[in-house]
Motif scaffolding. Structure first.
Motif, PDB file in Angstrom:
ATOM      1  N   MET A 166      42.101  17.747  63.603  1.00 16.34           N
ATOM      2  CA  MET A 166      43.083  17.526  64.653  1.00 16.34           C
ATOM      3  C   MET A 166      43.767  18.820  65.094  1.00 16.34           C
ATOM      4  N   VAL A 167      44.098  19.668  64.132  1.00 22.39           N
ATOM      5  CA  VAL A 167      44.756  20.940  64.462  1.00 22.39           C
ATOM      6  C   VAL A 167      43.803  21.857  65.220  1.00 22.39           C
ATOM      7  N   VAL A 168      42.583  21.997  64.722  1.00 16.04           N
ATOM      8  CA  VAL A 168      41.618  22.897  65.349  1.00 16.04           C
ATOM      9  C   VAL A 168      41.278  22.438  66.763  1.00 16.04           C
ATOM     10  N   THR A 169      41.059  21.135  66.931  1.00 16.22           N
ATOM     11  CA  THR A 169      40.708  20.655  68.269  1.00 16.22           C
ATOM     12  C   THR A 169      41.867  20.832  69.251  1.00 16.22           C
ATOM     13  N   PHE A 183      52.905  20.132  65.246  1.00 17.07           N
ATOM     14  CA  PHE A 183      53.429  18.901  64.648  1.00 17.07           C
ATOM     15  C   PHE A 183      52.439  18.300  63.664  1.00 17.07           C
ATOM     16  N   VAL A 184      51.158  18.291  64.010  1.00 14.90           N
ATOM     17  CA  VAL A 184      50.149  17.737  63.102  1.00 14.90           C
ATOM     18  C   VAL A 184      50.077  18.569  61.823  1.00 14.90           C
ATOM     19  N   ARG A 185      50.185  19.872  61.976  1.00 12.31           N
ATOM     20  CA  ARG A 185      50.131  20.758  60.806  1.00 12.31           C
ATOM     21  C   ARG A 185      51.286  20.495  59.843  1.00 12.31           C
ATOM     22  N   MET A 186      52.408  19.991  60.356  1.00 14.77           N
ATOM     23  CA  MET A 186      53.592  19.744  59.525  1.00 14.77           C
ATOM     24  C   MET A 186      53.538  18.406  58.786  1.00 14.77           C
TER      25      MET A 186
END
Length: 405
Positions: free
Chosen positions: A73-76, A180-183
């Motif tokens: 999700m983060v990479v995309t 936000f996803v990374r957190m």
């Protein structure tokens, strides 16, 4: 769900990126048409938003389940941000070209297939099965609300900062979403034993889609809907410019997109009542027939406000057909095949029908006219409605259960 901070981070990420995508969904075709004046090039953008499902749809779900979903999700999101940011940079350097815009549209749509697969898989692990309905409802309702409001706002932004400036905002939205996803701290990959054969998984889903008569019928009807829908989506901007002489940077362009989203939202409100009182085959058949009438309205209308109403009605009828078809497919499919059959069905309808309709609509609009293009691309919808009416009285023993009759 309001007190779940980890889900709140995912919800914010999806809402922010959805808002950015809704803005670029208006800005990108406006920018393409301003560069080319071509309905084919503009409609190709709509085709490219769906075509990646044909390319990656069968493998994305299976592979992402074997990967770290948060990382996917983060990479995309970051890849999407980089692709979108290249548009205002190229515009500032006076190096922007139609091929560049097509590359960006196809690239963002491609990574979105993988991002969606990761998000769909991560949600049950993140919130638990007991909260899954409320979590899906929160994300779906917010996304729908954003799609109603954002296109009109995009029209204003385009008139103020130009379409390339609006694209820059979308790039920022994806970067914020990635943050936000990374957190998110909670694991999104439950322990599971990976499947041994990816090819066997894919083949099993495709075989069920073809072998089960009810699923096959509703998928075929969905193709007719998708072809007409692809033409409408691909020609919205061209329709506004050529039929109603709306200036290229006029905020009214976004109104048509908002009307489409508002009609889709209305469909989600009325669908439960319709499903309780009407058989699924009849719902789809009436929806397809109503769609033919709506396209006739869009073709013949001369007043702008009627075009806006027609676009809202198209969102209503098309969403009813799509959602009803998805529900029937879910009811008819065994639990262990849900993901694979769902992706296979989406590949056939959205991944094939939408690009075909968009490209055909654009080519016909350039060769003939926008109105004629809508008439011709409505023919598969007419055919699907005819098939639906002919199958309203199924032969005994061919249904899977009373819920599909």
């Amino acid at each position: 769900m309001r007190t779940d901070r980890e889900f709140g981070k995912l919800w914010l990420a999806r809402v922010i990126s959805t808002a950015g995508s809704a803005v670029s969904g208006v800005a990108l075709p406006v920018l393409m048409y301003s560069l080319t004046g071509s309905a084919v090039h503009t409609a190709a953008l709509a085709a490219l938003t769906a075509a990646p499902y044909l390319v990656f749809g069968l493998v994305a779900g299976a592979l992402v389940d074997r990967m770290h979903r948060r990382a996917v999700m983060v990479v995309t999101d970051l890849v999407s941000a980089g692709l979108l940011a290249s548009v205002p940079v190229a515009a500032a350097l006076e190096a922007l070209s139609p091929s560049h815009l097509l590359l960006v549209a196809g690239g963002v749509a491609s990574v979105t297939v993988w991002s969606d697969a990761a998000t769909f898989g991560a949600l049950p692990a993140l919130v638990g099965t007991g909260n899954l309905t409320r979590a899906n409802s929160a994300i779906w309702s917010s996304a729908t609300a954003v799609h109603i409001a954002a296109p009109s706002a995009a029209g204003v932004l385009i008139s103020v900062i130009g379409p390339s400036g609006a694209m820059a905002l979308d790039a920022v939205s994806f970067a914020v979403s990635a943050a936000f996803v990374r957190m998110i701290l909670r694991p999104m990959n439950p322990a599971r034993e990976p499947r041994t054969s990816l090819r066997a998984d894919i083949r099993e889903g495709l075989e069920f889609l073809w072998r089960e008569p009810t699923v096959r019928l509703f998928t075929a009807l969905g193709v007719g809907q998708a072809i007409a829908g692809g033409a409408v989506s691909g020609l919205i901007v061209v329709y506004a410019f050529r039929v109603f002489d709306v200036p290229e940077h006029d905020a009214r362009v976004g109104v048509l997109f908002s009307a489409l989203a508002a009609g889709s939202f209305a469909a989600t409100v009325v669908m439960p009542k319709i499903s309780d009182t009407c058989q699924p085959r009849r719902v789809t058949t009436i929806g397809l027939s109503a769609g033919v009438g709506v396209l006739s309205l869009l073709v013949g209308v001369e007043l702008w406000w009627l075009a806006v109403v027609g676009m809202a009605l198209w969102g209503l009828t098309s969403t009813i057909v799509i959602v009803n078809g998805l529900t029937v497919r879910q009811l008819a499919t065994p639990d262990q095949l849900q993901g694979r059959v769902g992706l296979a069905g989406r590949m056939v309808t959205f991944g094939i029908g939408q690009p075909v309709g968009a490209l055909a609509g654009g080519a016909l609009a350039d060769a003939l006219s926008v109105r004629t293009a809508l008439v011709i691309t409505a023919l598969p919808l007419v055919f699907a409605a005819g098939v639906g009416w002919s199958r309203l009285k199924p032969r005994p023993g061919r249904e899977l259960g009373h819920g599909l009759k």
